[in-house]
Structure formats: structure tokens, C-alpha cells
Design a protein around this motif. Structure first.
Motif, PDB file in Angstrom:
ATOM      1  N   ASN A  74      -9.226  14.416   7.549  1.00 44.73           N
ATOM      2  CA  ASN A  74      -9.873  13.612   8.596  1.00 44.73           C
ATOM      3  C   ASN A  74      -9.304  13.890   9.981  1.00 44.73           C
ATOM      4  N   HIS A 129     -10.422   0.948   4.081  1.00 52.24           N
ATOM      5  CA  HIS A 129     -10.107   2.076   4.965  1.00 52.24           C
ATOM      6  C   HIS A 129     -11.264   2.404   5.902  1.00 52.24           C
ATOM      7  N   GLU A 133     -11.434   4.122   9.470  1.00 49.02           N
ATOM      8  CA  GLU A 133     -11.804   5.535   9.442  1.00 49.02           C
ATOM      9  C   GLU A 133     -13.138   5.806  10.135  1.00 49.02           C
ATOM     10  N   LEU A 190      -6.034   7.321  11.690  1.00 43.23           N
ATOM     11  CA  LEU A 190      -6.443   8.018  10.471  1.00 43.23           C
ATOM     12  C   LEU A 190      -5.305   8.103   9.464  1.00 43.23           C
ATOM     13  N   ALA A 193      -5.485   4.761   7.839  1.00 48.96           N
ATOM     14  CA  ALA A 193      -6.649   4.746   6.955  1.00 48.96           C
ATOM     15  C   ALA A 193      -6.384   5.528   5.672  1.00 48.96           C
ATOM     16  N   GLU A 197      -6.599   4.090   2.019  1.00 47.30           N
ATOM     17  CA  GLU A 197      -7.579   4.673   1.098  1.00 47.30           C
ATOM     18  C   GLU A 197      -6.937   5.137  -0.205  1.00 47.30           C
TER      19      GLU A 197
END
Length: 207
Positions: A74, A129, A133, A190, A193, A197
Motif C-alpha cells: 500500500n 483497517h 486505508e 498505512l 492500517a 488489518e
């Protein structure tokens, strides 16, 4: 040194692009969830993600492997998408719509094959997340679109020179300076996140 007040001020300037980014993402979500014309392509995308997930599951520490993969995937894409937007802002638009389509197709596919109860589980798994995100990706793409617009303006001013012929260089320089703290903020967001995640979202999905 970057001042938070300056960053906030620039985000306000970027609001129209960020709003348009969310519109593109949700348009992609609707198309992916309702239009079967793209189902084969979207199935391939999900299958590729599934293959990656299987490979990561075989590692000694799957949680850490997932975390590192998600973050790097990401973060690299988001930073790349900001500056590749120089190609007339086309790739950020495509990236947003495609990501929305994948999410929409996933939700529609789960609802069709496993029922709305399982779809709710998927949604709950995406939320922890996703609330970090998705906005981060939208912001990155918004900056990519802005960069594309600036370069289009610069080309236009070169073709039709006028009083503002030298303005483009200053605008692009200002954008590049302002994009640096944004990259830092997006990278941190990120990372958070990715941690969520690979831990919380996985736990919620398994309930």
C-alpha cells in the motif's frame, strides 16, 4: 520544518480533488457490485490476492508477513501514485475506480454465494483497517490527480504563452514541497492500517 497549519491549509486546497477521489472510489464500488461485465477480470484480481495470502500463510510468522506485505504494497503504491499522476492524472483515476470495483465485487460475490450474514462479516472485517486505508489511498490519488492537472496547465501555458507563462514552475515546486509531509502522513497511516488489518481485521473476520 513542516508546520501543521501549512499542511492543513494545503489539505483545504486539495478538498475538491479528495472529494472527487471518494466519488470515483464509490462509483467503482457500485460498478463492481452491480455490473457482471468485469467479473472475470475482478475474479482474477481476487484470485491473485488469494494466492499471495496462501504463500504468506506458509511463512514462519504469518501475522508479521501479512503486516509487512500489506504495508509495503500500500505504501509503495500510494507514493508511486502521487508522482505517476504527472501522466495527466489518468493512473490515479484508474487506480481508485479499480480498487472500488474489487471491493464492490467482493461484497456482491460473498452476498450471492454465502448470504448476507457472511457479507456483514466481510464488511466488519474491512472496517477496522478500511477507515484508515481507503481515505489514505484516496488522498494519495487526489494528489496524483492534482499533479496531472498542474502539468496539463504547464503544457497549455507553453503552447499558448501569456502573462502566466512562468507560474507553472512555481506551482509545481510548491506542490512538490507540500507533497513531502503528505507522503510521511500517508506512510504512517498505512503502517497503522497494516497492523490493524493483519491483527484486528483477521480476528473480526474469524468470529
Amino acid at each position: 520544518m513542516f508546520r501543521w497549519s501549512e499542511i492543513k491549509a494545503h489539505f483545504k486546497i486539495m478538498n475538491p480533488y479528495i472529494a472527487f477521489g471518494f466519488i470515483l472510489f464509490f462509483a467503482g464500488l457500485v460498478v463492481g457490485g452491480t455490473n457482471s461485465a468485469f467479473s472475470d477480470y475482478l475474479e482474477q484480481q481476487l484470485k491473485a490476492l488469494g494466492n499471495v495470502a496462501e504463500s504468506l500463510e506458509q511463512t514462519e510468522n504469518p501475522t508479521l508477513a501479512f503486516m509487512v506485505f500489506i504495508f509495503l504494497n500500500n505504501a509503495i503504491k500510494s507514493i508511486f501514485i502521487i508522482y505517476i499522476g504527472a501522466i495527466f492524472g489518468i493512473i490515479p483515476i484508474f487506480f481508485l475506480v479499480l480498487n472500488g470495483m474489487v471491493v464492490g465485487f467482493l461484497l456482491q460475490h460473498v452476498a450471492e454465494t454465502q448470504g448476507t450474514g457472511d457479507m456483514l462479516t466481510v464488511v466488519l472485517g474491512l472496517l477496522p483497517h478500511g477507515i484508515i486505508e481507503i481515505p489514505a489511498i484516496v488522498v494519495a490519488c487526489a494528489y496524483g490527480m492534482k499533479f496531472g492537472v498542474l502539468l496539463l496547465k504547464a503544457i497549455g501555458r507553453l503552447i499558448i504563452p501569456g502573462k502566466e507563462a512562468g507560474k507553472s514552475g512555481r506551482e509545481i515546486e510548491y506542490f512538490m514541497i507540500r507533497s513531502v509531509p503528505v507522503v510521511v502522513i500517508l506512510t504512517v497511516a498505512l503502517l497503522v492500517a497494516a497492523v490493524i488489518e493483519s491483527t484486528v481485521s483477521v480476528w473480526v473476520s474469524s468470529l
